[in-house]
Scaffold this motif. Sequence first.
Motif, mmCIF file in Angstrom:
data_model
loop_
_atom_site.group_PDB
_atom_site.id
_atom_site.type_symbol
_atom_site.label_atom_id
_atom_site.label_comp_id
_atom_site.label_asym_id
_atom_site.label_seq_id
_atom_site.Cartn_x
_atom_site.Cartn_y
_atom_site.Cartn_z
ATOM 1 N N ARG A 16 -59.648 27.688 95.265
ATOM 2 C CA ARG A 16 -59.742 27.308 93.854
ATOM 3 C C ARG A 16 -59.476 28.517 92.948
ATOM 4 O O ARG A 16 -58.723 28.441 91.984
ATOM 5 C CB ARG A 16 -61.144 26.766 93.595
ATOM 6 N N VAL A 17 -60.100 29.631 93.284
ATOM 7 C CA VAL A 17 -59.923 30.838 92.484
ATOM 8 C C VAL A 17 -58.480 31.314 92.542
ATOM 9 O O VAL A 17 -57.908 31.745 91.535
ATOM 10 C CB VAL A 17 -60.881 31.948 92.957
ATOM 11 N N SER A 18 -57.859 31.224 93.706
ATOM 12 C CA SER A 18 -56.473 31.663 93.843
ATOM 13 C C SER A 18 -55.548 30.837 92.966
ATOM 14 O O SER A 18 -54.695 31.382 92.251
ATOM 15 C CB SER A 18 -56.048 31.556 95.313
ATOM 16 N N ARG A 19 -55.717 29.499 93.013
ATOM 17 C CA ARG A 19 -54.846 28.633 92.210
ATOM 18 C C ARG A 19 -55.104 28.815 90.719
ATOM 19 O O ARG A 19 -54.198 29.048 89.933
ATOM 20 C CB ARG A 19 -55.048 27.171 92.610
ATOM 21 N N CYS A 20 -56.366 28.685 90.324
ATOM 22 C CA CYS A 20 -56.697 28.778 88.900
ATOM 23 C C CYS A 20 -56.471 30.198 88.370
ATOM 24 O O CYS A 20 -56.126 30.376 87.203
ATOM 25 C CB CYS A 20 -58.146 28.368 88.668
ATOM 26 N N GLY A 21 -56.708 31.188 89.238
ATOM 27 C CA GLY A 21 -56.539 32.566 88.804
ATOM 28 C C GLY A 21 -55.111 32.871 88.397
ATOM 29 O O GLY A 21 -54.874 33.582 87.421
ATOM 30 N N ARG A 22 -54.157 32.339 89.156
ATOM 31 C CA ARG A 22 -52.750 32.574 88.789
ATOM 32 C C ARG A 22 -52.448 31.967 87.429
ATOM 33 O O ARG A 22 -51.776 32.586 86.604
ATOM 34 C CB ARG A 22 -51.829 31.982 89.863
ATOM 35 N N CYS A 23 -52.935 30.745 87.197
ATOM 36 C CA CYS A 23 -52.650 30.089 85.923
ATOM 37 C C CYS A 23 -53.373 30.784 84.767
ATOM 38 O O CYS A 23 -52.817 30.930 83.674
ATOM 39 C CB CYS A 23 -53.051 28.620 85.993
ATOM 40 N N ALA A 24 -54.618 31.207 85.011
ATOM 41 C CA ALA A 24 -55.348 31.920 83.962
ATOM 42 C C ALA A 24 -54.672 33.250 83.641
ATOM 43 O O ALA A 24 -54.562 33.647 82.473
ATOM 44 C CB ALA A 24 -56.806 32.149 84.393
ATOM 45 N N SER A 25 -54.208 33.942 84.681
ATOM 46 C CA SER A 25 -53.501 35.201 84.473
ATOM 47 C C SER A 25 -52.213 34.978 83.691
ATOM 48 O O SER A 25 -51.867 35.758 82.798
ATOM 49 C CB SER A 25 -53.198 35.852 85.824
ATOM 50 N N ASP A 26 -51.492 33.894 84.019
ATOM 51 C CA ASP A 26 -50.262 33.565 83.283
ATOM 52 C C ASP A 26 -50.570 33.276 81.818
ATOM 53 O O ASP A 26 -49.802 33.662 80.928
ATOM 54 C CB ASP A 26 -49.570 32.357 83.914
ATOM 55 N N LEU A 27 -51.675 32.580 81.551
ATOM 56 C CA LEU A 27 -52.050 32.270 80.170
ATOM 57 C C LEU A 27 -52.389 33.540 79.401
ATOM 58 O O LEU A 27 -51.988 33.712 78.247
ATOM 59 C CB LEU A 27 -53.240 31.309 80.162
ATOM 60 N N LEU A 28 -53.113 34.456 80.042
ATOM 61 C CA LEU A 28 -53.416 35.741 79.406
ATOM 62 C C LEU A 28 -52.140 36.525 79.107
ATOM 63 O O LEU A 28 -51.988 37.106 78.029
ATOM 64 C CB LEU A 28 -54.334 36.564 80.307
ATOM 65 N N ALA A 29 -51.212 36.533 80.070
ATOM 66 C CA ALA A 29 -49.957 37.258 79.864
ATOM 67 C C ALA A 29 -49.142 36.631 78.749
ATOM 68 O O ALA A 29 -48.492 37.332 77.966
ATOM 69 C CB ALA A 29 -49.156 37.275 81.166
ATOM 70 N N ALA A 30 -49.173 35.299 78.652
ATOM 71 C CA ALA A 30 -48.434 34.631 77.579
ATOM 72 C C ALA A 30 -49.018 34.987 76.219
ATOM 73 O O ALA A 30 -48.290 35.225 75.254
ATOM 74 C CB ALA A 30 -48.470 33.113 77.791
ATOM 75 N N GLY A 31 -50.353 35.031 76.137
ATOM 76 C CA GLY A 31 -50.977 35.440 74.888
ATOM 77 C C GLY A 31 -50.621 36.860 74.522
ATOM 78 O O GLY A 31 -50.363 37.181 73.353
ATOM 79 N N MET A 32 -50.584 37.745 75.525
ATOM 80 C CA MET A 32 -50.208 39.136 75.276
ATOM 81 C C MET A 32 -48.764 39.216 74.784
ATOM 82 O O MET A 32 -48.443 39.997 73.884
ATOM 83 C CB MET A 32 -50.377 39.947 76.563
ATOM 84 N N SER A 33 -47.891 38.410 75.375
ATOM 85 C CA SER A 33 -46.495 38.399 74.943
ATOM 86 C C SER A 33 -46.369 37.936 73.502
ATOM 87 O O SER A 33 -45.548 38.430 72.735
ATOM 88 C CB SER A 33 -45.658 37.495 75.859
ATOM 89 N N ASP A 34 -47.190 36.952 73.126
ATOM 90 C CA ASP A 34 -47.171 36.483 71.740
ATOM 91 C C ASP A 34 -47.519 37.604 70.771
ATOM 92 O O ASP A 34 -47.015 37.677 69.652
ATOM 93 C CB ASP A 34 -48.167 35.328 71.554
ATOM 94 N N LEU A 35 -48.396 38.504 71.206
ATOM 95 C CA LEU A 35 -48.799 39.610 70.339
ATOM 96 C C LEU A 35 -47.808 40.766 70.340
ATOM 97 O O LEU A 35 -47.486 41.323 69.305
ATOM 98 C CB LEU A 35 -50.170 40.141 70.794
ATOM 99 N N MET A 36 -47.335 41.144 71.534
ATOM 100 C CA MET A 36 -46.666 42.429 71.681
ATOM 101 C C MET A 36 -45.237 42.384 72.189
ATOM 102 O O MET A 36 -44.477 43.312 71.949
ATOM 103 C CB MET A 36 -47.456 43.303 72.679
ATOM 104 N N GLY A 37 -44.876 41.353 72.897
ATOM 105 C CA GLY A 37 -43.601 41.420 73.583
ATOM 106 C C GLY A 37 -42.722 40.235 73.345
ATOM 107 O O GLY A 37 -42.841 39.537 72.354
ATOM 108 N N ALA A 38 -41.817 39.999 74.303
ATOM 109 C CA ALA A 38 -40.885 38.877 74.216
ATOM 110 C C ALA A 38 -41.631 37.587 74.463
ATOM 111 O O ALA A 38 -42.668 37.558 75.120
ATOM 112 C CB ALA A 38 -39.769 39.027 75.260
ATOM 113 N N PRO A 39 -41.125 36.464 73.919
ATOM 114 C CA PRO A 39 -41.783 35.182 74.139
ATOM 115 C C PRO A 39 -41.925 34.876 75.605
ATOM 116 O O PRO A 39 -41.039 35.149 76.409
ATOM 117 C CB PRO A 39 -40.829 34.183 73.446
ATOM 118 N N ALA A 40 -43.087 34.294 75.989
ATOM 119 C CA ALA A 40 -43.338 33.940 77.381
ATOM 120 C C ALA A 40 -43.343 32.451 77.570
ATOM 121 O O ALA A 40 -43.583 31.712 76.638
ATOM 122 C CB ALA A 40 -44.686 34.517 77.823
#
Length: 232
Positions: free
Chosen positions: A208-232
């Motif tokens: 469960r942690v492996s599956r959800c962790g990847r998606c949560a990490s992707d969501l965090l990275a997308a938010g970071m991209s919205d702030l600082m980088g290219a669109p995710a």
Amino acid sequence: MEDARRIDRPLEDEDLERQRRLLLDWLGSDDASATAARLLRRRDLDWPADDLINDAWIRIVGSLERRSQPLPDLDVPAKAARYAARVLDNLARDRLRERLGRREVSLEQAMLGVASAPSTSGHEDGVTDRVLLEQLLHAVAQRAGDGVRCAGCPGEVVAAAALEVIHMVLLGDEGGRRGRSWMDRVLRSAIERVDPTHPESPAARDQRVSRCGRCASDLLAAGMSDLMGAPA
């Protein structure tokens, strides 16, 4: 926009002049004002929307004056609006970088900067990263509000876990020590806190942690991209 209008003079090329008028007409619209205000609010930047629009006016006019050929595929107001909105977005990102000391910061760097900062207020990098993470909360919440898709677990668990990660780091919680990498520990701890199912077996929890962790990490990275980088 007085500074911008001083350089607002006709271009020799008719197509370039037409494109300039499309772009500047949109920048003078209510839609542009609302877009600029939204972009500044998203990054928690306390600047007037008119200032951002004025900067975009200057950048667009200056860019067109340096061109010998018209911009490709910019021939109707809707396309001009999208182009000018991207200029506003890039300028808002630039202002965020200026506020953060123009550092290019990765998600894990920012989190580690806060987690490892001493409690004294004199740690400048830690303070800077804390500002970034506070803004990341808003960006991730906005992404989550648009809906989260994850093949492994419910979207609401992914969104809650991503937000919990940021809250944990801001509160100084590193997720315990279980022999995993720092980011893995924080993600695991966050998911276990917000997951309502709580699988009983260790193997099921790991999956469960492996599956959800990847998606949560992707969501965090997308938010970071919205702030600082290219669109995710």
